[in-house]
Design an enzyme around this catalytic site. Structure first.
Site, PDB file in Angstrom:
ATOM      1  N   TRP A  66       0.873  -1.175   0.000  1.00  0.00           N
ATOM      2  CA  TRP A  66       0.000   0.000   0.000  1.00  0.00           C
ATOM      3  C   TRP A  66       0.913   1.229   0.000  1.00  0.00           C
ATOM      4  O   TRP A  66       1.778   1.345   0.883  1.00  0.00           O
ATOM      5  CB  TRP A  66      -0.859  -0.048   1.264  1.00  0.00           C
ATOM      6  N   ASP A 106      -0.167  -5.231   9.601  1.00  0.00           N
ATOM      7  CA  ASP A 106      -1.251  -4.347   9.184  1.00  0.00           C
ATOM      8  C   ASP A 106      -2.435  -5.227   8.778  1.00  0.00           C
ATOM      9  O   ASP A 106      -2.322  -6.061   7.876  1.00  0.00           O
ATOM     10  CB  ASP A 106      -0.800  -3.476   8.005  1.00  0.00           C
ATOM     11  N   LYS A 116     -13.248  -1.209   6.165  1.00  0.00           N
ATOM     12  CA  LYS A 116     -13.746  -2.101   5.111  1.00  0.00           C
ATOM     13  C   LYS A 116     -14.737  -3.124   5.652  1.00  0.00           C
ATOM     14  O   LYS A 116     -15.816  -3.300   5.100  1.00  0.00           O
ATOM     15  CB  LYS A 116     -12.595  -2.857   4.457  1.00  0.00           C
TER      16      LYS A 116
HETATM   17  N1  KET Z   1      -3.676  -0.646   5.408  1.00  0.00           N
HETATM   18  C1  KET Z   1      -3.859  -1.100   4.164  1.00  0.00           C
HETATM   19  C2  KET Z   1      -3.059  -2.255   3.700  1.00  0.00           C
HETATM   20  C3  KET Z   1      -4.817  -0.485   3.342  1.00  0.00           C
HETATM   21  O1  KET Z   1      -4.980  -0.977   2.129  1.00  0.00           O
HETATM   22  C4  KET Z   1      -5.555   0.612   3.806  1.00  0.00           C
HETATM   23  C5  KET Z   1      -6.521   1.290   2.918  1.00  0.00           C
HETATM   24  C6  KET Z   1      -5.329   1.029   5.133  1.00  0.00           C
HETATM   25  C7  KET Z   1      -4.379   0.387   5.897  1.00  0.00           C
HETATM   26  C8  KET Z   1      -6.037   2.182   5.761  1.00  0.00           C
HETATM   27  O2  KET Z   1      -7.384   2.186   5.716  1.00  0.00           O
HETATM   28  P1  KET Z   1      -8.241   3.103   6.710  1.00  0.00           P
HETATM   29  O3  KET Z   1      -9.338   3.617   5.892  1.00  0.00           O
HETATM   30  O4  KET Z   1      -7.352   4.185   7.229  1.00  0.00           O
HETATM   31  O5  KET Z   1      -8.674   2.175   7.808  1.00  0.00           O
HETATM   32  N2  KET Z   1      -6.523   1.151   1.657  1.00  0.00           N
HETATM   33  C9  KET Z   1      -7.447   1.674   0.663  1.00  0.00           C
HETATM   34  C10 KET Z   1      -7.853   3.081   0.843  1.00  0.00           C
HETATM   35  C11 KET Z   1      -6.693   4.047   0.946  1.00  0.00           C
HETATM   36  O6  KET Z   1      -5.797   4.040   0.103  1.00  0.00           O
HETATM   37  O7  KET Z   1      -6.697   4.802   1.917  1.00  0.00           O
HETATM   38  C12 KET Z   1      -6.896   1.411  -0.746  1.00  0.00           C
HETATM   39  O8  KET Z   1      -5.765   0.897  -0.889  1.00  0.00           O
HETATM   40  O9  KET Z   1      -7.609   1.679  -1.717  1.00  0.00           O
END
Ligand code: KET
Length: 423
Positions: A152, A233, A269
């Site tokens: 990510w 993570d 998610k």
């Molecule tokens: N870790 C990973 C691996 C991840 O893909 C995301 C979000 C997060 C943490 C953080 O998510 P939060 O909404 O802060 O709980 N990924 C998606 C959204 C983004 O980029 O923020 C994505 O990869 O599309």
């Protein structure tokens, strides 16, 4: 004197003394710019496969029925107010969240060795975890955290923000469109002792490629032998298999084996609470006494960063986790989401292989896990999909499977087929 004249002149013309000449224009965020471009696009068949956010079969964001129910309960609860939460968050939320990821029978929980703090979703957990390590980890040399290649993109930025250098370990093998297990284990073995490795607990983003339980076993063994630290993570618990416990397997296994670790947990998610920013950081320590010290410092860091976390989303999740009826309903909702994504994988695979006979092997579409699929297409082909087909995806060929549905999957398969044949 000259500067005084300049100041007066600037004042008269309304120009600020600070021109921010040293501030370069930053590029837009690679993921969220896709959402913006998609929204502006007027083409009727446009598809957004960029951001990892669930959509229902009508391409609409899905408010989980269990979240609606929990919200209704909260709205009717006259005892609730808008006071500050404790600095480390809503205790009934953090306790239940720790059980969800570590398991109700976790020895680490029973022994009081887990410091849990409510964070601004998974991103906040990553940040607080990284900040804590930056301050307190006994680094054997420079501050470095090993990231999978690829990962990510935000992991890189989050680490740099707290003065940690991100370095990469091999993870994905483009030749097999699978795991480069040898490369990965080689990096674990060759890294200096006490290195910190960031691992995706399940449903690896962006590749959708996870180690098998046997491979996790080897990874844990090497990490123990080299005294490495695991920065886990976990943003997609439930999205890999549809089962919350199965998706927590690697985390629980590492805790059981005694690998030193922390866990970043997100409810964005799996509870569809993207904008509510509900998450937690759990740091597992070897003793209860160490855990108390860790928690006290997390509290100090949190106080200066956000003072205290927001209450609404945490209350929703707390209700769901602590009420057996709501918890069962949530599991159903997770299965609905995971199941629809798996159906889309199957349908995309069928279209590419049986209908369009698209050149290449597409097994990975059904073998990969979670929200994303790493198609294996070239950046030029991703670009062509955006520019010619109005299909938005990240430049590395990652597609969010949740953006596909029974109405648009054929158009996507057709468009993918075209770009694969043309380059
Ligand atoms: N870790 C990973 C691996 C991840 O893909 C995301 C979000 C997060 C943490 C953080 O998510 P939060 O909404 O802060 O709980 N990924 C998606 C959204 C983004 O980029 O923020 C994505 O990869 O599309």
């Amino acid at each position: 004197m000259a500067s005084r004249i300049q100041q007066v002149a600037a004042h008269m013309t309304g120009v600020s003394a600070e021109q921010w000449q040293g501030v370069p224009l930053a590029p837009p965020d690679s993921i969220f710019q896709l959402t913006a471009a998609y929204k502006e696009d007027t083409f009727d068949k446009k598809i957004n496969l960029g951001v990892g956010a669930y959509r229902d079969d009508n391409n609409k964001p899905w408010v989980l029925p269990v979240v609606k129910e929990a919200t209704r309960i909260l709205l009717n609860d006259e005892t609730l107010d808008h006071e500050y939460l404790p600095i480390t968050g809503l205790p009934e939320f953090t306790t239940a969240a720790a059980k969800l990821i570590l398991g109700v029978t976790s020895p680490a929980l029973a022994e009081g060795r887990v410091a849990s703090v409510q964070t601004i979703s998974g991103t906040g957990a990553n940040h607080l975890g990284a900040l804590f390590l930056s301050r307190f980890y006994q680094w054997s040399g420079d501050k470095k955290v090993w990231l999978s290649n690829p990962t990510w993109a935000n992991h890189h930025a989050i680490l740099k923000n707290v003065g940690i250098e991100p370095v990469e370990y091999p993870y994905y093998d483009p030749k097999t469109i699978g795991l480069d297990f040898e490369g990965f284990v080689g990096a674990l073995k060759n890294a200096p002792e006490r290195s910190v490795f960031l691992l995706h607990a399940c449903a690896h983003n962006p590749t959708g490629v996870d180690p098998t339980p046997e491979q996790w076993g080897t990874i844990a063994e090497v990490m123990l032998a080299k005294k490495h630290y695991a920065f886990l993570d976990c943003a997609y618990q439930g999205f890999a298999s549809g089962d919350l416990d199965k998706d927590a397997w690697a985390v629980r296994f590492f805790v059981e084996k005694g690998v030193a670790l922390l866990i970043c947990q997100s409810f964005a998610k799996n509870a569809g609470l993207y904008g509510e920013r509900v998450g937690a950081l759990h740091i597992v320590s070897p003793t209860k006494e160490a855990s108390a010290r860790v928690k006290s410092q997390l509290s100090v860091l949190q106080r200066s960063e956000i003072s205290n976390p927001p209450s609404h989303g945490a209350r929703i999740v707390s209700l769901i986790l602590n009420n057996p009826t709501l918890f069962e309903a949530w599991k159903q909702d997770i299965q609905t989401m995971a199941g629809r994504i798996i159906d889309m994988r199957k349908e995309l695979f069928r279209l590419l292989t049986e209908e369009f006979h698209t050149p290449g092997n597409w097994d990975h579409i059904v073998n990969q896990i979670g929200m994303f699929s790493f198609t294996g297409i070239k950046p030029s082909q991703s670009k062509a999909l955006i520019e010619e087909a109005h299909v938005y995806l990240t430049g590395n060929g990652r597609i969010s499977m949740a953006g596909l549905n029974t109405k648009n999957v054929r158009y996507f398969a057709e468009s993918l087929d075209k770009v694969v044949r043309s380059a």
